[in-house]
Design an enzyme around this catalytic site. Structure first.
Site, PDB file in Angstrom:
ATOM      1  N   LYS A 169       0.850  -1.188   0.000  1.00 61.04           N
ATOM      2  CA  LYS A 169       0.000   0.000   0.000  1.00 61.04           C
ATOM      3  C   LYS A 169       0.892   1.246   0.000  1.00 61.04           C
ATOM      4  O   LYS A 169       1.456   1.624   1.021  1.00 61.04           O
ATOM      5  CB  LYS A 169      -0.922   0.050   1.223  1.00 61.04           C
ATOM      6  CG  LYS A 169      -1.990   1.132   1.043  1.00 61.04           C
ATOM      7  CD  LYS A 169      -2.425   1.782   2.318  1.00 61.04           C
ATOM      8  CE  LYS A 169      -1.561   2.901   2.768  1.00 61.04           C
ATOM      9  NZ  LYS A 169      -1.575   4.126   1.937  1.00 61.04           N
ATOM     10  N   THR A 224       2.159   7.319  13.015  1.00 61.12           N
ATOM     11  CA  THR A 224       1.511   6.231  12.269  1.00 61.12           C
ATOM     12  C   THR A 224       2.118   4.886  12.688  1.00 61.12           C
ATOM     13  O   THR A 224       1.389   3.893  12.835  1.00 61.12           O
ATOM     14  CB  THR A 224       1.654   6.442  10.748  1.00 61.12           C
ATOM     15  OG1 THR A 224       1.192   7.745  10.416  1.00 61.12           O
ATOM     16  CG2 THR A 224       0.863   5.426   9.960  1.00 61.12           C
ATOM     17  N   GLU A 242      10.327   1.664  10.332  1.00 61.00           N
ATOM     18  CA  GLU A 242      11.335   2.682   9.954  1.00 61.00           C
ATOM     19  C   GLU A 242      10.643   4.026  10.048  1.00 61.00           C
ATOM     20  O   GLU A 242       9.881   4.400   9.158  1.00 61.00           O
ATOM     21  CB  GLU A 242      11.824   2.427   8.518  1.00 61.00           C
ATOM     22  CG  GLU A 242      12.544   1.103   8.314  1.00 61.00           C
ATOM     23  CD  GLU A 242      13.920   1.059   8.949  1.00 61.00           C
ATOM     24  OE1 GLU A 242      14.327   2.039   9.615  1.00 61.00           O
ATOM     25  OE2 GLU A 242      14.597   0.036   8.787  1.00 61.00           O
ATOM     26  N   CYS A 276      14.310  10.597   5.375  1.00 55.49           N
ATOM     27  CA  CYS A 276      14.267  10.282   6.811  1.00 55.49           C
ATOM     28  C   CYS A 276      15.620  10.513   7.453  1.00 55.49           C
ATOM     29  O   CYS A 276      15.712  11.091   8.528  1.00 55.49           O
ATOM     30  CB  CYS A 276      13.822   8.842   6.999  1.00 55.49           C
ATOM     31  SG  CYS A 276      14.812   7.674   6.071  1.00 55.49           S
ATOM     32  N   GLU A 373      10.993  17.274  13.708  1.00 58.20           N
ATOM     33  CA  GLU A 373      11.482  16.865  12.388  1.00 58.20           C
ATOM     34  C   GLU A 373      10.855  17.783  11.335  1.00 58.20           C
ATOM     35  O   GLU A 373       9.648  17.756  11.117  1.00 58.20           O
ATOM     36  CB  GLU A 373      11.069  15.416  12.105  1.00 58.20           C
ATOM     37  CG  GLU A 373      11.574  14.918  10.768  1.00 58.20           C
ATOM     38  CD  GLU A 373      11.013  13.553  10.364  1.00 58.20           C
ATOM     39  OE1 GLU A 373       9.883  13.216  10.744  1.00 58.20           O
ATOM     40  OE2 GLU A 373      11.721  12.833   9.640  1.00 58.20           O
TER      41      GLU A 373
HETATM   42  P1  NAD Z   1       2.889   8.827   7.171  1.00 59.88           P
HETATM   43  O1  NAD Z   1       3.127   8.092   8.449  1.00 59.88           O
HETATM   44  O2  NAD Z   1       1.917   9.932   7.169  1.00 59.88           O
HETATM   45  O3  NAD Z   1       2.407   7.827   6.030  1.00 59.88           O
HETATM   46  C1  NAD Z   1       3.153   6.685   5.670  1.00 59.88           C
HETATM   47  C2  NAD Z   1       2.219   5.638   5.117  1.00 59.88           C
HETATM   48  O4  NAD Z   1       1.326   5.187   6.156  1.00 59.88           O
HETATM   49  C3  NAD Z   1       1.318   6.111   3.980  1.00 59.88           C
HETATM   50  O5  NAD Z   1       1.209   5.064   3.037  1.00 59.88           O
HETATM   51  C4  NAD Z   1       0.005   6.355   4.675  1.00 59.88           C
HETATM   52  O6  NAD Z   1      -1.101   6.254   3.823  1.00 59.88           O
HETATM   53  C5  NAD Z   1      -0.012   5.220   5.682  1.00 59.88           C
HETATM   54  N1  NAD Z   1      -0.906   5.414   6.822  1.00 59.88           N
HETATM   55  C6  NAD Z   1      -1.367   6.585   7.339  1.00 59.88           C
HETATM   56  N2  NAD Z   1      -2.155   6.330   8.407  1.00 59.88           N
HETATM   57  C7  NAD Z   1      -2.184   4.986   8.579  1.00 59.88           C
HETATM   58  C8  NAD Z   1      -2.800   4.114   9.523  1.00 59.88           C
HETATM   59  N3  NAD Z   1      -3.563   4.573  10.498  1.00 59.88           N
HETATM   60  N4  NAD Z   1      -2.586   2.793   9.405  1.00 59.88           N
HETATM   61  C9  NAD Z   1      -1.798   2.300   8.439  1.00 59.88           C
HETATM   62  N5  NAD Z   1      -1.199   3.072   7.501  1.00 59.88           N
HETATM   63  C10 NAD Z   1      -1.391   4.398   7.575  1.00 59.88           C
HETATM   64  O7  NAD Z   1       4.332   9.304   6.700  1.00 59.88           O
HETATM   65  P2  NAD Z   1       4.671  10.212   5.431  1.00 59.88           P
HETATM   66  O8  NAD Z   1       4.245  11.602   5.753  1.00 59.88           O
HETATM   67  O9  NAD Z   1       4.199   9.545   4.195  1.00 59.88           O
HETATM   68  O10 NAD Z   1       6.273  10.132   5.410  1.00 59.88           O
HETATM   69  C11 NAD Z   1       7.091  11.023   6.102  1.00 59.88           C
HETATM   70  C12 NAD Z   1       7.626  10.363   7.367  1.00 59.88           C
HETATM   71  O11 NAD Z   1       8.246   9.132   7.041  1.00 59.88           O
HETATM   72  C13 NAD Z   1       8.710  11.191   8.029  1.00 59.88           C
HETATM   73  O12 NAD Z   1       8.512  11.191   9.421  1.00 59.88           O
HETATM   74  C14 NAD Z   1       9.991  10.435   7.693  1.00 59.88           C
HETATM   75  O13 NAD Z   1      11.053  10.629   8.589  1.00 59.88           O
HETATM   76  C15 NAD Z   1       9.503   9.026   7.691  1.00 59.88           C
HETATM   77  N6  NAD Z   1      10.408   8.172   6.922  1.00 59.88           N
HETATM   78  C16 NAD Z   1      11.196   7.283   7.600  1.00 59.88           C
HETATM   79  C17 NAD Z   1      12.108   6.491   6.910  1.00 59.88           C
HETATM   80  C18 NAD Z   1      13.001   5.512   7.620  1.00 59.88           C
HETATM   81  O14 NAD Z   1      13.592   4.658   6.959  1.00 59.88           O
HETATM   82  N7  NAD Z   1      13.146   5.578   8.927  1.00 59.88           N
HETATM   83  C19 NAD Z   1      12.186   6.607   5.517  1.00 59.88           C
HETATM   84  C20 NAD Z   1      11.360   7.517   4.863  1.00 59.88           C
HETATM   85  C21 NAD Z   1      10.461   8.289   5.581  1.00 59.88           C
END
Ligand code: NAD
Length: 469
Positions: A169, A224, A242, A276, A373
């Site tokens: 997803k 999340t 992650e 990230c 962040e």
């Molecule tokens: P997000 O948590 O808003 O969304 C990530 C994914 O989760 C999306 O596909 C979203 O639709 C889904 N999602 C949202 N609510 C959900 C729920 N209740 N249940 C299941 N899935 C759900 O994150 P984002 O804004 O897309 O990405 C940015 C964040 O990701 C930043 O905090 C960044 O640091 C982090 N990130 C971490 C890494 C790592 O490897 N540690 C890598 C890339 C991004």
């Protein structure tokens, strides 16, 4: 306009709940409509994946390696199209999207090459004890919008290399590249091995709670990740989380500002800072503070901000309106608290979510831009005079993804790096990920690792075979 479909059991399927719009962050125009899956379609995807798993779990390692290499060939053959989709829905400049596709190919091949040997713990006259690694079943992959194609590959490839099947997803902000990727994978993979369902409302939480899914690999924000962890408890899903980072870099007094400014800029602003493991807080020794600030501002001023499809553009838009507003809010808060904007600091006018690379000086911990962040094109530069104090402040965050130390003396830098509370500490670098080195965070940045042998093992459980001869 290209039509996109869900891929369930090897077939293209229209979204049962209609479609939703995917916008180009450079001009806010429609890129394409994305199918919105229903929960019933998620159920179908999980059951197709379960059926595929029943035979794939027993497949020979040679066959799995071959499949991954075939997938890499197919990605390579479609590289130009995939890169263009990434630019249009994610916003990054074309050269960076091409690097993302190139990384996806390299990671797929590196994962194909990994081995899954049987460990023999004892082999005596009376006994033989072996440890085998068994796949878990259906893996749910949930990905964010910043490096959408690369991260999907990071999830899918080790899952299938180790004998699992997958339901993906992608983020609703950048779903199109993953729909196309899974379509391409299905040109060579058995039906049902890799499925994709898109749609925000309920699909992510549907995956989290689904009794047919044995593991979730999630890359995204910490809140999340916490929600997923709670939802995954019912059938004790394995998790790799992650999550967010607020990586600190410490510049020691012996570092040469001219030598490190470009490296610090590139690793702080990689993908417009939406990475990230970007450097997100820079602690600089008082003795070189002004000189390094000036050099960083010079590099920032050289960037060519614009639509990623245009020639010569080095810096694209922020991916979405909410993130753009957050960046603006954090910079305004920093200004109100007396910080000095060296370059950038105001959004560009007109269509698109353009925010120029921004260097903020005379700011310290306790300000939102340092403590939170920012995940965007802004770097706060913080002055320090005592290295012990800088280490303490770097570790003062609840996040623990990465960190870095910049110095001409690598031994001294090593001592400081080993005291940072994070999953990866770089010396004279930052944000560099390698397919053979385990990558993951500690504290609120999550748990579990990706990449290399350790990353592969996260998709397996150990089975001991204890033979009394
Ligand atoms: P997000 O948590 O808003 O969304 C990530 C994914 O989760 C999306 O596909 C979203 O639709 C889904 N999602 C949202 N609510 C959900 C729920 N209740 N249940 C299941 N899935 C759900 O994150 P984002 O804004 O897309 O990405 C940015 C964040 O990701 C930043 O905090 C960044 O640091 C982090 N990130 C971490 C890494 C790592 O490897 N540690 C890598 C890339 C991004």
């Amino acid at each position: 306009m290209t039509e996109y479909s869900l891929i369930v059991n090897g077939r293209k399927v229209a979204g049962g709940a209609g479609t939703f719009a995917v916008l180009n962050p450079a001009n806010e125009e429609l890129v394409a409509q994305c199918p919105q899956a229903t929960i019933e379609q998620l159920d179908e995807a999980v059951s197709a994946a379960q059926t595929a798993f029943e035979s794939w779990q027993f497949s020979a390692h040679g066959d799995r390696k071959q499949l991954l290499n075939d997938i890499a060939d197919r990605i390579e053959a479609n590289a130009a199209e995939l890169a263009e989709i990434v630019v249009r829905e994610q916003g990054k400049p074309l050269f960076l999207a091409q690097a993302e596709v190139g990384g996806a190919i390299a990671w797929t091949r590196a994962t194909a090459d990994l081995e899954m040997p049987v460990d023999v713990l004892e082999d005596s006259d009376t006994k033989r004890v072996e440890v085998h690694r068994k796949p878990l079943g259906v893996v749910g992959s949930i990905t964010p919008w910043n490096w959408p194609l690369m991260i999907a590959v990071w999830h899918i490839m080790p899952a299938i290399r180790s004998g699992n099947s997958v339901v993906c997803k992608p983020s609703g902000l950048t779903p199109l590249n993953t729909l196309r990727l899974v379509e391409i994978i299905n040109e060579v993979a058995p039906a049902g091995l890799v499925n994709v369902v898109t749609g925000e409302s309920g699909i992510g939480s549907g995956i989290t709670k689904h009794p047919g899914i044995r593991k979730i690999v999630f890359t995204g924000s910490t809140p999340t990740g916490q929600t997923i962890m709670r939802g995954a408890a019912d059938n004790l899903k394995r998790l790799t989380l992650e999550l967010g980072g607020n990586d600190a870099g410490i510049v020691l007094p012996d570092a040469d500002p001219a030598a490190i400014a470009e490296g610090i800029f590139q690793t702080s602003f990689l993908n417009m800072g939406q990475t990230c493991a970007c450097l997100k807080r820079l602690y600089v020794h008082d003795s070189i503070y002004d000189e390094l600030c000036e050099k960083l501002a010079d590099v920032a001023a050289q960037q060519n901000v614009g639509n990623g499809m245009e020639e010569g553009v080095t810096f694209g838009p922020v991916q979405n309106r909410d993130q753009f507003n957050l960046v603006n809010e954090l910079v305004e808060d920093a200004k109100a608290n007396g910080a000095r904007i060296l370059t950038g600091g105001t959004p560009l006018e007109g269509k698109g979510y353009f925010y120029p690379p921004t260097i903020v000086a005379d700011i310290s911990d306790g300000t939102r831009l340092v403590d939170e962040e920012q995940f965007g094109p802004v770097l706060p530069v913080i002055r320090y005079s005592d290295v012990e104090d800088a280490i303490k402040r770097a570790n003062g965050s609840e996040n623990g993804l990465g960190g870095s130390v910049w110095s001409a003396d690598t031994e001294q830098a090593h001592n400081v790096a080993s005291r940072l509370e994070c999953g990866t500490a770089w010396i004279n670098g930052h944000a560099e990920l390698l397919p053979y080195a385990p990558f993951g965070g500690c504290k609120m940045s999550g748990f579990g690792v990706e990449f290399g042998q350790e990353g592969l093992m996260e998709y397996t459980s150990a089975q001991v075979i204890n033979i009394n001869k």
